[in-house]
Write a protein that holds these residues in place. Structure first.
Motif, PDB file in Angstrom:
ATOM      1  N   ILE A 140      85.263  23.063  48.413  1.00 31.56           N
ATOM      2  CA  ILE A 140      84.342  24.058  49.048  1.00 31.56           C
ATOM      3  C   ILE A 140      83.154  24.715  48.256  1.00 31.56           C
ATOM      4  CG2 ILE A 140      84.479  26.184  50.112  1.00 31.56           C
ATOM      5  CD1 ILE A 140      87.345  25.741  50.856  1.00 31.56           C
ATOM      6  N   GLU A 141      82.199  24.512  48.786  1.00 32.10           N
ATOM      7  CA  GLU A 141      80.982  24.941  47.949  1.00 32.10           C
ATOM      8  C   GLU A 141      80.302  26.296  48.702  1.00 32.10           C
ATOM      9  OE1 GLU A 141      77.948  21.807  47.049  1.00 32.10           O
ATOM     10  OE2 GLU A 141      76.787  23.504  45.939  1.00 32.10           O
ATOM     11  N   PRO A 142      80.803  27.343  47.979  1.00 31.74           N
ATOM     12  CA  PRO A 142      80.108  28.521  48.334  1.00 31.74           C
ATOM     13  C   PRO A 142      78.533  28.497  48.392  1.00 31.74           C
ATOM     14  CG  PRO A 142      80.999  29.097  46.335  1.00 31.74           C
ATOM     15  CD  PRO A 142      81.294  27.725  46.601  1.00 31.74           C
ATOM     16  N   VAL A 175      81.037  24.788  42.284  1.00 35.68           N
ATOM     17  CA  VAL A 175      80.200  25.926  41.440  1.00 35.68           C
ATOM     18  C   VAL A 175      78.872  25.248  41.163  1.00 35.68           C
ATOM     19  CG1 VAL A 175      80.029  27.601  39.480  1.00 35.68           C
ATOM     20  CG2 VAL A 175      82.208  26.783  40.328  1.00 35.68           C
ATOM     21  N   ASP A 176      77.936  25.774  42.089  1.00 37.84           N
ATOM     22  CA  ASP A 176      76.646  25.536  41.912  1.00 37.84           C
ATOM     23  C   ASP A 176      75.919  26.540  41.417  1.00 37.84           C
ATOM     24  OD1 ASP A 176      73.661  24.942  42.635  1.00 37.84           O
ATOM     25  OD2 ASP A 176      74.453  23.508  44.218  1.00 37.84           O
ATOM     26  N   THR A 177      74.840  26.443  40.405  1.00 38.07           N
ATOM     27  CA  THR A 177      74.249  27.299  39.593  1.00 38.07           C
ATOM     28  C   THR A 177      73.416  28.065  40.763  1.00 38.07           C
ATOM     29  OG1 THR A 177      72.807  25.977  38.645  1.00 38.07           O
ATOM     30  CG2 THR A 177      74.389  26.622  37.505  1.00 38.07           C
ATOM     31  N   TYR A 178      72.673  27.405  41.342  1.00 37.23           N
ATOM     32  CA  TYR A 178      71.887  27.750  42.409  1.00 37.23           C
ATOM     33  C   TYR A 178      72.133  28.850  43.329  1.00 37.23           C
ATOM     34  CZ  TYR A 178      67.725  27.265  45.427  1.00 37.23           C
ATOM     35  OH  TYR A 178      66.468  27.754  46.266  1.00 37.23           O
ATOM     36  N   HIS A 179      73.644  28.637  43.804  1.00 38.60           N
ATOM     37  CA  HIS A 179      74.085  29.344  44.963  1.00 38.60           C
ATOM     38  C   HIS A 179      74.839  30.502  44.486  1.00 38.60           C
ATOM     39  CE1 HIS A 179      73.239  26.381  48.059  1.00 38.60           C
ATOM     40  NE2 HIS A 179      73.489  25.582  47.606  1.00 38.60           N
ATOM     41  N   THR A 180      75.229  30.513  43.238  1.00 40.50           N
ATOM     42  CA  THR A 180      75.981  31.625  42.679  1.00 40.50           C
ATOM     43  C   THR A 180      75.720  32.401  41.467  1.00 40.50           C
ATOM     44  OG1 THR A 180      77.202  29.991  40.962  1.00 40.50           O
ATOM     45  CG2 THR A 180      78.126  30.089  43.094  1.00 40.50           C
ATOM     46  N   VAL A 202      80.867  20.818  39.373  1.00 38.12           N
ATOM     47  CA  VAL A 202      79.733  21.851  38.919  1.00 38.12           C
ATOM     48  C   VAL A 202      78.389  21.105  39.330  1.00 38.12           C
ATOM     49  CG1 VAL A 202      78.734  23.153  37.012  1.00 38.12           C
ATOM     50  CG2 VAL A 202      81.368  22.907  37.311  1.00 38.12           C
ATOM     51  N   HIS A 203      77.422  21.956  39.791  1.00 44.09           N
ATOM     52  CA  HIS A 203      76.141  21.460  40.296  1.00 44.09           C
ATOM     53  C   HIS A 203      75.311  22.424  39.251  1.00 44.09           C
ATOM     54  CE1 HIS A 203      77.129  19.916  44.323  1.00 44.09           C
ATOM     55  NE2 HIS A 203      77.696  19.152  43.520  1.00 44.09           N
ATOM     56  N   VAL A 204      74.354  21.859  38.662  1.00 48.46           N
ATOM     57  CA  VAL A 204      73.539  22.463  37.677  1.00 48.46           C
ATOM     58  C   VAL A 204      71.928  22.222  38.250  1.00 48.46           C
ATOM     59  CG1 VAL A 204      74.927  22.702  35.891  1.00 48.46           C
ATOM     60  CG2 VAL A 204      73.354  20.689  35.950  1.00 48.46           C
ATOM     61  N   ASP A 217      62.868  23.874  47.261  1.00 54.52           N
ATOM     62  CA  ASP A 217      62.152  24.286  46.089  1.00 54.52           C
ATOM     63  C   ASP A 217      63.076  24.686  44.847  1.00 54.52           C
ATOM     64  OD1 ASP A 217      59.587  24.723  44.564  1.00 54.52           O
ATOM     65  OD2 ASP A 217      59.693  26.940  45.042  1.00 54.52           O
ATOM     66  N   ARG A 218      64.100  24.056  44.649  1.00 53.73           N
ATOM     67  CA  ARG A 218      64.778  24.018  43.404  1.00 53.73           C
ATOM     68  C   ARG A 218      64.054  23.767  42.089  1.00 53.73           C
ATOM     69  NH1 ARG A 218      71.133  22.673  44.569  1.00 53.73           N
ATOM     70  NH2 ARG A 218      71.126  23.631  46.868  1.00 53.73           N
ATOM     71  N   GLY A 219      64.558  24.205  40.809  1.00 53.91           N
ATOM     72  CA  GLY A 219      63.642  23.776  39.819  1.00 53.91           C
ATOM     73  C   GLY A 219      64.722  23.064  39.064  1.00 53.91           C
ATOM     74  N   VAL A 246      73.646  17.086  38.087  1.00 53.29           N
ATOM     75  CA  VAL A 246      72.417  17.898  38.314  1.00 53.29           C
ATOM     76  C   VAL A 246      72.206  17.693  39.789  1.00 53.29           C
ATOM     77  CG1 VAL A 246      69.765  17.538  38.117  1.00 53.29           C
ATOM     78  CG2 VAL A 246      71.215  17.449  36.072  1.00 53.29           C
ATOM     79  N   GLU A 247      71.776  18.617  40.603  1.00 54.52           N
ATOM     80  CA  GLU A 247      71.498  18.424  42.135  1.00 54.52           C
ATOM     81  C   GLU A 247      70.331  19.165  42.183  1.00 54.52           C
ATOM     82  OE1 GLU A 247      74.323  19.159  45.939  1.00 54.52           O
ATOM     83  OE2 GLU A 247      73.782  20.947  44.960  1.00 54.52           O
ATOM     84  N   ILE A 248      69.234  18.459  42.545  1.00 56.49           N
ATOM     85  CA  ILE A 248      67.829  19.355  43.012  1.00 56.49           C
ATOM     86  C   ILE A 248      67.142  18.845  44.212  1.00 56.49           C
ATOM     87  CG2 ILE A 248      65.601  19.613  41.830  1.00 56.49           C
ATOM     88  CD1 ILE A 248      66.789  19.255  39.101  1.00 56.49           C
TER      89      ILE A 248
HETATM   90 ZN    ZN Z   1      75.277  21.843  45.185  1.00 61.88          ZN
END
Ligand code: ZN
Length: 273
Positions: A140-142, A175-180, A202-204, A217-219, A246-248
């Motif tokens: 589950i990805e918050p 855990v995705d850095t962009y979302h959390t 884990v997504h960075v 527009d993620r970096g 890595v997920e951009i």
């Molecule tokens: Zn993600």
């Protein structure tokens, strides 16, 4: 300072390429693990996808995307579950250890958030039953609260932990850095997930400020405002030793030269993760 041994990439990062071309790109750069999306696999064909991955020596870190029960409208949970079963079949055939799961947002055309939460949870209960025989973890990805209407009523790591706990075996969290990154309870949430052995992926990536589009527009890591090494430290302390994917989503980067962009991504991975 992340080692390249821990590197994985979600193919959405190179969304402008067909899956076959993306696999060739990853092979040229020595990437060993990827997470593809079901629509792109269907486009290339299951057997051909498998053959190209095997030839390139690339394993699956995960598979996208399960969930999104509300998308099919109120009363159509069976339709949503049929779609999810097809995703499970593809993921299993390719040997994916986990499926990224976005639980879905509001029912199309409705405003009842409480009902949407109950509906998504009911969908997850049914999906867990369907997934258990496959032995594939549902992660589950918050998602960031701005994604709630279309993508996910689960917006914090605390909620994702609660849902995973209630749903039981076979459910983890992503855990995705962009979302959390913005969440004051992120460190505690990662600790709790780690203690339960629940961190499935884990997504960075990075949050550009200002951002021109909250979806596309993620970096790259180090381009934005997220203290990624700090979050990485919490993940290490929580015992997470898996790949850092890595997920951009970025129309800017999808339009760039994909070889140069991947080379820079790999360098930034070592420097900023
Ligand atoms: Zn993600």
């Amino acid at each position: 300072m992340a080692s390249r041994d821990r590197f994985a990439i979600n193919t959405i990062s190179n969304n402008s390429l067909a899956l076959g071309d993306a696999i060739a790109l990853y092979c040229r750069h020595g990437v060993r693990a990827i997470t593809p999306w079901d629509d792109k696999v269907a486009e290339l064909g299951l057997a051909e996808t498998k053959r190209r991955l095997d030839d390139a020596g690339i394993a699956l870190n995960g598979f996208c995307l399960a969930g999104l029960f509300a998308k099919h409208g109120r009363g159509n949970l069976a339709v949503a579950l049929d779609h999810n079963r097809r995703v499970l079949d593809l993921a299993a055939a390719l040997g994916a250890p986990m499926i990224v799961t976005c639980v879905g947002g509001l029912i199309a055309g409705e405003r009842d958030l409480d009902y949407a939460r109950r509906y998504a949870f009911e969908g997850m209960q049914a999906l867990v039953e369907a997934a258990r025989p496959y032995g594939i973890t549902l992660g589950i990805e918050p998602l960031h609260p701005m994604y709630l209407p279309e993508w996910s009523v689960v917006t914090t790591i605390a909620e994702a932990n609660d849902w995973a706990e209630r749903l039981g075996a076979g459910v983890g969290i992503v855990v995705d850095t962009y979302h959390t990154w913005w969440d004051p309870a992120l460190a505690e949430g990662i600790r709790r997930a780690g203690a339960a052995g629940r961190i499935a992926a884990v997504h960075v990536n990075d949050w550009l400020s200002p951002t021109s589009d909250v979806l596309l527009d993620r970096g790259m890591m180090g381009e934005g405002v997220i203290d990624i090494p700090k979050i990485r430290g919490w993940l290490d302390d929580a015992g997470f030793a898996g790949r850092l994917e890595v997920e951009i989503f970025s129309t800017r980067l999808w339009a760039a030269d994909q070889d140069a962009y991947l080379a820079e991504t790999l360098q930034r991975f070592e420097e900023h993760v």
